[in-house]
Design a protein around this motif. Structure first.
Motif, mmCIF file in Angstrom:
data_model
loop_
_atom_site.group_PDB
_atom_site.id
_atom_site.type_symbol
_atom_site.label_atom_id
_atom_site.label_comp_id
_atom_site.label_asym_id
_atom_site.label_seq_id
_atom_site.Cartn_x
_atom_site.Cartn_y
_atom_site.Cartn_z
ATOM 1 N N CYS A 3 80.820 61.514 69.626
ATOM 2 C CA CYS A 3 81.286 62.634 68.805
ATOM 3 C C CYS A 3 81.244 62.252 67.331
ATOM 4 N N SER A 4 80.890 63.208 66.498
ATOM 5 C CA SER A 4 80.774 62.949 65.058
ATOM 6 C C SER A 4 82.059 63.259 64.289
ATOM 7 N N LYS A 5 83.096 63.717 64.977
ATOM 8 C CA LYS A 5 84.336 64.071 64.278
ATOM 9 C C LYS A 5 85.023 62.807 63.770
ATOM 10 N N CYS A 64 88.703 69.135 70.642
ATOM 11 C CA CYS A 64 87.804 68.695 69.581
ATOM 12 C C CYS A 64 86.745 69.771 69.369
ATOM 13 N N GLU A 65 86.709 70.321 68.169
ATOM 14 C CA GLU A 65 85.760 71.404 67.902
ATOM 15 C C GLU A 65 84.326 70.908 67.786
ATOM 16 N N LYS A 66 84.144 69.588 67.684
ATOM 17 C CA LYS A 66 82.792 69.036 67.575
ATOM 18 C C LYS A 66 82.126 68.881 68.943
ATOM 19 N N CYS A 67 82.847 68.260 69.874
ATOM 20 C CA CYS A 67 82.232 67.962 71.172
ATOM 21 C C CYS A 67 82.841 68.742 72.327
#
Length: 216
Positions: A133-135, A166-169
């Motif tokens: 994940c990039s968050k 997590c809104e990224k993954c």
């Protein structure tokens, strides 16, 4: 009975022993909580002619020695703390009574209606643990739900169970498990997103029943 915080601050700065002691707030709180539980002990060893509606001038030696050894505070500092805080300790609610009062206040003062609960069940992490994940910031997208908790001390209690997403993954973090989206083949041989549960996320489950409606 309660001592004004300014009076306590004045006592700590004017008492030479306390001023040089470098005590922490945790030290003082631990001292007060333990002494509150031992008020009857202290009263029972006084002379019969002494009126124990007021605190004794000196903390019993066995208690002072134990506090010094376990809290790692020098004996003179223990006696200085008693000298400053004894009237507060003698009349204030003990830790168990204060906790009971807090629970009662939350339950009967509309705390639950605005989302406040005595027991709050949160995930053990505020960061996404997905290595891909990039968050790079803490999780703030959350959904609170009503729950019921069964406790030894206070019986059945309203609780709040919170899940982070997590809104990224898309990983969803619950108090004792994480739900993560994965790709799988459906009956038509196409890759689709499913959800897989991984239990025991860092901490053991807290006593809580199934979640109910979402708090608004």
């Amino acid at each position: 009975m309660s001592i004004e915080i300014t009076a306590v601050a004045h006592a700590f700065t004017t008492n030479t022993i306390l001023a040089q002691s470098r005590l922490t707030y945790d030290n003082v709180q631990a001292f007060v909580d333990r002494c509150c539980e031992w008020r009857d002990d202290a009263a029972a060893v006084q002379q019969a002619k002494r009126n124990t509606s007021a605190p004794p001038p000196i903390l019993p030696l066995v208690h002072a020695r134990w506090l010094s050894d376990t809290l790692r505070i020098r004996r003179p500092v223990i006696h200085a703390l008693w000298d400053v805080l004894k009237y507060q300790i003698w009349h204030m609610l003990c830790a168990r009574e204060r906790l009971h009062g807090m629970v009662f206040t939350i339950e009967h003062s509309r705390g639950w209606k605005i989302g406040l609960a005595y027991i709050n069940l949160y995930p053990p992490t505020r960061l996404c643990k997905n290595n891909n994940c990039s968050k790079d910031s803490e999780l703030r997208q959350l959904v609170p739900r009503r729950a019921i908790a069964f406790t030894f001390e206070h019986g059945v209690q309203f609780a709040k169970s919170v899940a982070f997403t997590c809104e990224k993954c898309g990983w969803e973090y619950h108090p004792n498990y994480v739900v993560r989206p994965v790709l799988a083949l459906n009956d038509e041989g196409k890759l689709v997103t499913q959800k897989e549960r991984r239990y025991h996320l860092g901490t053991s489950p807290k006593p809580c029943t199934t979640k109910q409606n979402v708090l608004r």
